[in-house]
Design a protein around this motif. Sequence first.
Motif, PDB file in Angstrom:
ATOM      1  N   LEU A 517       0.951  -1.232  -0.131  1.00 29.93           N
ATOM      2  CA  LEU A 517       0.247   0.042   0.064  1.00 29.93           C
ATOM      3  C   LEU A 517       0.896   1.160   0.315  1.00 29.93           C
ATOM      4  CD1 LEU A 517      -2.923  -0.773   3.026  1.00 29.93           C
ATOM      5  CD2 LEU A 517      -2.753  -0.970   0.524  1.00 29.93           C
ATOM      6  N   PRO A 518       0.302   2.005  -0.357  1.00 33.59           N
ATOM      7  CA  PRO A 518       0.996   3.357  -0.479  1.00 33.59           C
ATOM      8  C   PRO A 518       1.378   4.070   1.178  1.00 33.59           C
ATOM      9  CG  PRO A 518      -1.106   4.119  -1.813  1.00 33.59           C
ATOM     10  CD  PRO A 518      -1.115   2.635  -1.235  1.00 33.59           C
ATOM     11  N   THR A 519       2.667   4.511   1.360  1.00 36.08           N
ATOM     12  CA  THR A 519       2.602   4.998   2.697  1.00 36.08           C
ATOM     13  C   THR A 519       1.578   5.970   3.207  1.00 36.08           C
ATOM     14  OG1 THR A 519       4.762   3.762   2.815  1.00 36.08           O
ATOM     15  CG2 THR A 519       4.926   5.116   4.395  1.00 36.08           C
ATOM     16  N   PRO A 520       0.790   6.223   4.286  1.00 35.50           N
ATOM     17  CA  PRO A 520       0.537   7.194   4.734  1.00 35.50           C
ATOM     18  C   PRO A 520       1.036   8.312   5.529  1.00 35.50           C
ATOM     19  CG  PRO A 520      -0.828   4.982   5.995  1.00 35.50           C
ATOM     20  CD  PRO A 520       0.580   4.811   5.033  1.00 35.50           C
ATOM     21  N   GLU A 536       5.952   2.936  -0.413  1.00 29.68           N
ATOM     22  CA  GLU A 536       5.082   2.014  -0.108  1.00 29.68           C
ATOM     23  C   GLU A 536       6.169   1.176   0.881  1.00 29.68           C
ATOM     24  OE1 GLU A 536       3.445   0.814  -4.250  1.00 29.68           O
ATOM     25  OE2 GLU A 536       5.349  -0.117  -3.728  1.00 29.68           O
ATOM     26  N   PHE A 537       4.500   0.663   1.754  1.00 27.87           N
ATOM     27  CA  PHE A 537       5.050  -0.789   2.789  1.00 27.87           C
ATOM     28  C   PHE A 537       4.036  -1.432   2.550  1.00 27.87           C
ATOM     29  CE2 PHE A 537       1.099   1.415   4.092  1.00 27.87           C
ATOM     30  CZ  PHE A 537       0.623   0.264   4.688  1.00 27.87           C
ATOM     31  N   VAL A 538       4.515  -2.752   2.847  1.00 28.60           N
ATOM     32  CA  VAL A 538       3.828  -3.997   3.417  1.00 28.60           C
ATOM     33  C   VAL A 538       3.179  -4.071   4.399  1.00 28.60           C
ATOM     34  CG1 VAL A 538       4.230  -6.437   2.984  1.00 28.60           C
ATOM     35  CG2 VAL A 538       5.593  -4.943   1.806  1.00 28.60           C
ATOM     36  N   LEU A 539       1.823  -4.231   4.394  1.00 25.90           N
ATOM     37  CA  LEU A 539       0.562  -5.013   5.557  1.00 25.90           C
ATOM     38  C   LEU A 539       1.129  -5.995   5.554  1.00 25.90           C
ATOM     39  CD1 LEU A 539      -1.077  -3.061   7.896  1.00 25.90           C
ATOM     40  CD2 LEU A 539      -3.135  -3.017   5.811  1.00 25.90           C
ATOM     41  N   PRO A 540       1.414  -6.330   7.166  1.00 28.19           N
ATOM     42  CA  PRO A 540       1.708  -7.995   7.013  1.00 28.19           C
ATOM     43  C   PRO A 540       0.102  -8.540   7.248  1.00 28.19           C
ATOM     44  CG  PRO A 540       3.400  -6.338   7.877  1.00 28.19           C
ATOM     45  CD  PRO A 540       2.208  -5.828   8.245  1.00 28.19           C
TER      46      PRO A 540
END
Length: 549
Positions: A517-520, A536-540
């Motif tokens: 997802l985009p990093t908020p 971006e980051f990976v939401l586990p």
Amino acid sequence: MTQHLAAPTDHSSAGNLTGWWRDAVIYQVYPRSFADSNGDGMGDLEGVRSRLPYLRDLGVDAVWLSPFYASPQADAGYDVADYRAIDPMFGTLLDADAMIRDAHDLGLRIIVDVVPNHSSDQYEWFKRAIAEGPASPLRGRYHFREGKGESGELPPNDWESIFGGPAWTRVADGEWYLHLFAPEQPDLNWENPAVADEFRSILRFWLDMGVDGFRIDVAHGLVKAEGLPDLGGSDQLKLLGNDVMPFFDQDGVHEIYRSWRKILDEYPGERIAVAEAWTPTVERTANYVRPDELHQAFNFQYLGTPWDAEKLRECIDTSLAAMKPVGAPATWVLSNHDVTRHATRFANPPGGTQIRTAGDRELGLRRARAATMLMLALPGSAYVYQGEELGLPDVTDLPDEVRQDPSFFRAQGQDGFRDGCRVPIPWTTSGSSYGFGAGGSWLPQPATWSGLSVEAQTGDPDSTLELYRSALAVRRQQPGLGAGESVEWHDAPEGVLVFAREGFVCTVNTTGAGVRLPTPGRTLLASAEVTVEGDEFVLPADSTVWWAV
């Protein structure tokens, strides 16, 4: 004993006393399973008092205690024999007084249970009603009726007990009395003015003692439909919570709570009342928290929602929308003393609030941590059940011979396995009861609970206890968390929830795979390890992350 009117120093995120309950985090103590001060294997008020600093440091605002009144314990204290006395197993009125004072000194409020739907069959009123016979005015304070059939040998109607079997018991002189729960819990008749007078007096007694509020047991049950009509259904228990029943959620209950609100408003410090009201819809629940009635009502629809993004969002939206017209805060809860702990519910496929199998422990804990962070990010107030901050699962393999849930001993009714969420909590890594008390515990604790104890988890940054401490601290610090009426939903992939509040974003993944997802913004707290890669980051899988925007 010196009676006192006291309010603790306010430390809510709102920063002032007005409406403290609107964003309060309230911790439920089940007294027999929290802390034992005298080594008899049963928790007590002095034990609770000794652990109040732990609750302050955890970061909660108030403590709700399940019943500690004088009781034969036919239903774990929900059968009250004297509403103004402490059961000896829990201590004395002096112990209650000391506990309330200490809590206030620590900045904690105290909420106590009140049980107005029914008394114990050992309550003086009921004992006199039985002894004095059908003509006794005391019988008018309960629901005594003649039976049906040629000689009155059949119950007055077809209502069933929540604990299974008929909701009526026949006494020696031939009359029957109503009990929606155990036979030892006869229902009070709120059409009788003496009942209303008595409970107004009981409320004042505890308010004078300094309590900050009441949790109202079976708040939806006090008024029965006129004439006590037959239901006509063969499977009444499956209808509970889905349909309006002639013995639950009748409109007449609201007049009672309007009179109670006037009493609460007479006292300083904003005393509150919380409804345990099982209703068919959130909209019906909202009736209990209109401006001139109660302050909060448990959101059981949320508690029963499975770990599914679409269903969670629907319940959140419905709950917030229902509360907005009446100006009441939404109230969120995941576990309590009557349902399977959410660390075990989420370890199993969706199946209601009573689960008998342990399921996938790792999966359940991962989801429970994420669900807690989601709950604490929502607008309103939240309830935490003792031990959930340790990630405790239900004990699903208790031997039958140690069980004490009254519905376990009846053929039908409630699941009967509520003992699994009532096992005493572990404080230390060793000892006969992991620090609960010096003399063992009234229900056996699993050997694996040593590693789940407060001692084992304190200082471990990856522990569930430290996650709760951090979440409650962040919630207190972030102006966008706590009280409120709405959230701003953002577009998200299937199985993912993303919503914003003032200066804050919450991202939740209910699926079994990581999602990019985009990093908020800046990471505030995460229920699982997060990898941020620039924009971006990976939401586990099965995780929640809080962000500062």
